[in-house]
Design an enzyme around this catalytic site. Structure first.
Site, short mmCIF file in Angstrom:
data_model
loop_
_atom_site.label_atom_id
_atom_site.label_comp_id
_atom_site.label_asym_id
_atom_site.label_seq_id
_atom_site.Cartn_x
_atom_site.Cartn_y
_atom_site.Cartn_z
N ARG A 219 8.12 29.53 61.52
CA ARG A 219 7.45 30.22 62.01
C ARG A 219 7.88 30.38 63.62
O ARG A 219 7.50 31.31 64.47
CB ARG A 219 5.95 30.26 62.20
CG ARG A 219 5.23 30.94 61.13
CD ARG A 219 3.92 30.36 61.09
NE ARG A 219 2.81 31.43 60.87
CZ ARG A 219 2.06 31.70 59.88
NH1 ARG A 219 2.62 31.16 58.75
NH2 ARG A 219 1.31 32.56 59.88
N LYS B 56 2.93 37.70 51.92
CA LYS B 56 3.79 36.13 51.82
C LYS B 56 3.11 35.56 50.69
O LYS B 56 3.85 35.03 49.78
CB LYS B 56 3.87 35.62 53.03
CG LYS B 56 4.56 36.40 54.19
CD LYS B 56 4.50 35.39 55.49
CE LYS B 56 3.21 34.85 55.88
NZ LYS B 56 2.55 36.08 56.54
N ARG C 129 -12.11 34.96 56.01
CA ARG C 129 -11.44 33.71 56.60
C ARG C 129 -11.78 33.80 58.13
O ARG C 129 -11.61 34.89 58.66
CB ARG C 129 -9.84 33.88 56.30
CG ARG C 129 -9.26 32.76 55.73
CD ARG C 129 -7.78 33.02 55.40
NE ARG C 129 -6.80 32.93 56.38
CZ ARG C 129 -5.57 33.24 56.05
NH1 ARG C 129 -5.15 33.28 55.11
NH2 ARG C 129 -4.67 33.13 57.25
N ARG D 23 -10.15 41.18 53.57
CA ARG D 23 -10.11 40.01 52.60
C ARG D 23 -11.28 38.85 52.51
O ARG D 23 -11.61 38.87 53.59
CB ARG D 23 -8.63 39.39 53.07
CG ARG D 23 -8.53 37.93 52.41
CD ARG D 23 -7.36 37.25 52.64
NE ARG D 23 -6.81 37.00 53.90
CZ ARG D 23 -5.87 36.63 54.56
NH1 ARG D 23 -4.68 36.59 53.63
NH2 ARG D 23 -5.65 36.47 55.79
N ARG E 58 -3.12 36.99 66.34
CA ARG E 58 -2.09 36.44 65.25
C ARG E 58 -0.96 37.49 65.22
O ARG E 58 0.41 37.00 65.07
CB ARG E 58 -2.57 36.22 63.74
CG ARG E 58 -3.60 35.06 63.61
CD ARG E 58 -4.51 35.20 62.38
NE ARG E 58 -3.86 35.16 61.25
CZ ARG E 58 -4.43 35.82 60.17
NH1 ARG E 58 -5.67 36.24 59.86
NH2 ARG E 58 -3.65 35.76 59.09
P1 AP5 Z 1 -1.63 37.78 51.46
O1 AP5 Z 1 -0.61 37.78 50.44
O2 AP5 Z 1 -2.31 36.51 51.78
O3 AP5 Z 1 -0.44 37.92 52.84
P2 AP5 Z 1 -0.05 36.88 53.85
O4 AP5 Z 1 1.18 37.32 54.37
O5 AP5 Z 1 0.10 35.54 53.06
O6 AP5 Z 1 -1.18 36.78 54.83
P3 AP5 Z 1 -1.93 35.73 55.50
O7 AP5 Z 1 -3.04 36.23 56.36
O8 AP5 Z 1 -2.33 34.55 54.74
O9 AP5 Z 1 -0.69 35.27 56.56
P4 AP5 Z 1 -0.60 34.44 57.62
O10 AP5 Z 1 0.69 34.18 58.03
O11 AP5 Z 1 -1.43 34.81 58.88
O12 AP5 Z 1 -1.45 33.14 57.16
P5 AP5 Z 1 -0.96 31.71 56.78
O13 AP5 Z 1 -2.01 31.14 55.89
O14 AP5 Z 1 0.35 31.60 56.67
O15 AP5 Z 1 -2.28 39.11 51.37
C1 AP5 Z 1 -3.14 39.43 52.58
C2 AP5 Z 1 -4.21 40.41 51.70
O16 AP5 Z 1 -3.80 41.76 51.48
C3 AP5 Z 1 -4.75 39.76 50.76
O17 AP5 Z 1 -6.39 40.20 50.73
C4 AP5 Z 1 -4.12 40.41 49.53
O18 AP5 Z 1 -4.98 40.41 48.45
C5 AP5 Z 1 -3.97 41.75 49.97
N1 AP5 Z 1 -2.39 42.21 49.47
C6 AP5 Z 1 -1.16 41.67 49.34
N2 AP5 Z 1 -0.34 42.35 48.88
C7 AP5 Z 1 -0.91 43.68 48.68
C8 AP5 Z 1 -0.39 44.92 48.44
N3 AP5 Z 1 1.06 45.06 47.94
N4 AP5 Z 1 -1.34 46.09 48.58
C9 AP5 Z 1 -2.39 45.85 48.96
N5 AP5 Z 1 -2.93 44.77 49.42
C10 AP5 Z 1 -2.18 43.66 49.24
O19 AP5 Z 1 -1.34 30.85 58.06
C11 AP5 Z 1 -2.51 30.81 58.65
C12 AP5 Z 1 -2.38 29.82 59.79
O20 AP5 Z 1 -2.03 28.68 59.74
C13 AP5 Z 1 -1.61 30.23 60.93
O21 AP5 Z 1 -2.25 31.55 61.66
C14 AP5 Z 1 -1.46 29.32 61.78
O22 AP5 Z 1 -2.42 28.63 62.70
C15 AP5 Z 1 -1.17 28.37 60.70
N6 AP5 Z 1 0.37 27.99 60.24
C16 AP5 Z 1 0.45 28.17 58.91
N7 AP5 Z 1 2.00 28.04 58.84
C17 AP5 Z 1 2.42 27.74 60.06
C18 AP5 Z 1 3.51 27.17 60.71
N8 AP5 Z 1 4.76 27.50 59.85
N9 AP5 Z 1 3.62 26.91 61.94
C19 AP5 Z 1 2.73 26.91 62.62
N10 AP5 Z 1 1.44 27.29 62.29
C20 AP5 Z 1 1.38 27.60 61.07
#
Ligand code: AP5
Length: 206
Positions: free
Chosen positions: A83, A8, A151, A122, A162
């Protein structure tokens, strides 16, 4: 939208860059608040480290603030929001109040074993939060020279939690959008970031 590790952040940045509009990642906003130890960060940290969602009212407060920014007037990409169904309903009323609506919901589809591989490999910069796919132990952040660390929520047991939270809380949001007027665009998240971006743009244009 998409499970943890679906890409994402990566795809949100490419899409926002292509369209010349801002990207708002609720996860990044929260992580910045944690780094700066603001009251929001102190409240959010325990939920994030445990792989749980931060309460809806906190997230909706953040989103209302970003939607009011002048730079958001020409459009925006949300990454990792909404979410829960409560967040999706809150977003809909905020947008309706502003006379705006969503063009599309993008769902990045990636198998679970690849999600686990990406997340446990990562590394992120402890100083600026920049993301590195994989890094050797001696590498430092290319942007600011900071230490590269895992992280806190990328540890294997938290990753499993998660993914469970995603299935329980966030998959119902996709079903909610499928019953709404907003088109849900499913994109295969496997392939290089550039290949996925090209497929995504093609699907959106169609
Ligand atoms: P990346 O692009 O970072 O993927 P992502 O889907 O953004 O993964 P996240 O782990 O950041 O998602 P998340 O939803 O758990 O975390 P968020 O920060 O939103 O890519 C991941 C890895 O893969 C990287 O190393 C990248 O380089 C690699 N990669 C990417 N594309 C690739 C490809 N095509 N091929 C190979 N490798 C690739 O949320 C974190 C926490 O915050 C949540 O758990 C929650 O506690 C809180 N939170 C955030 N938003 C909310 C909300 N709306 N409501 C409630 N709590 C929330």
């Amino acid at each position: 939208m998409g499970p943890p590790g679906a890409g994402k952040g990566t795809q949100g940045e490419l899409l926002a860059g292509r369209k010349g509009i801002p990207r708002y990642s609720t996860g990044e906003i929260l992580r910045e608040a944690v780094r700066e130890e603001t009251p929001l960060g102190l409240e959010a940290k325990r939920f994030m480290d445990a792989g749980e969602l931060v309460p809806d009212e906190v997230i909706l407060g953040i989103v209302d603030e970003v939607l009011g920014r002048p730079e958001a007037a020409g459009g925006f990409v949300f990454d990792g929001f909404p979410r829960t169904v409560v967040q999706a309903e809150g977003l809909e009323s905020s947008l309706r109040r502003r006379g705006e609506s969503l063009d599309a919901v993008i769902d990045l589809v990636v198998p679970e074993e690849e999600l686990v591989r990406r997340l446990t490999g990562r590394r992120v910069c402890a100083a600026c939060g920049g993301v590195v796919g994989r890094a050797s132990s001696s590498e430092r952040c290319a942007e600011c020279g900071g230490d590269l660390v895992q992280r806190p929520d990328d540890r294997p047991d938290t990753v499993r939690r998660r993914l469970q939270v995603y299935r329980e809380e966030t998959e119902p949001v996709l079903r909610w959008y499928r019953r709404s007027m907003v088109p849900v665009v499913e994109v295969d998240g496997l392939g290089t970031a550039e290949e996925v971006h090209a497929a995504l743009v093609q699907r959106l244009d169609r």
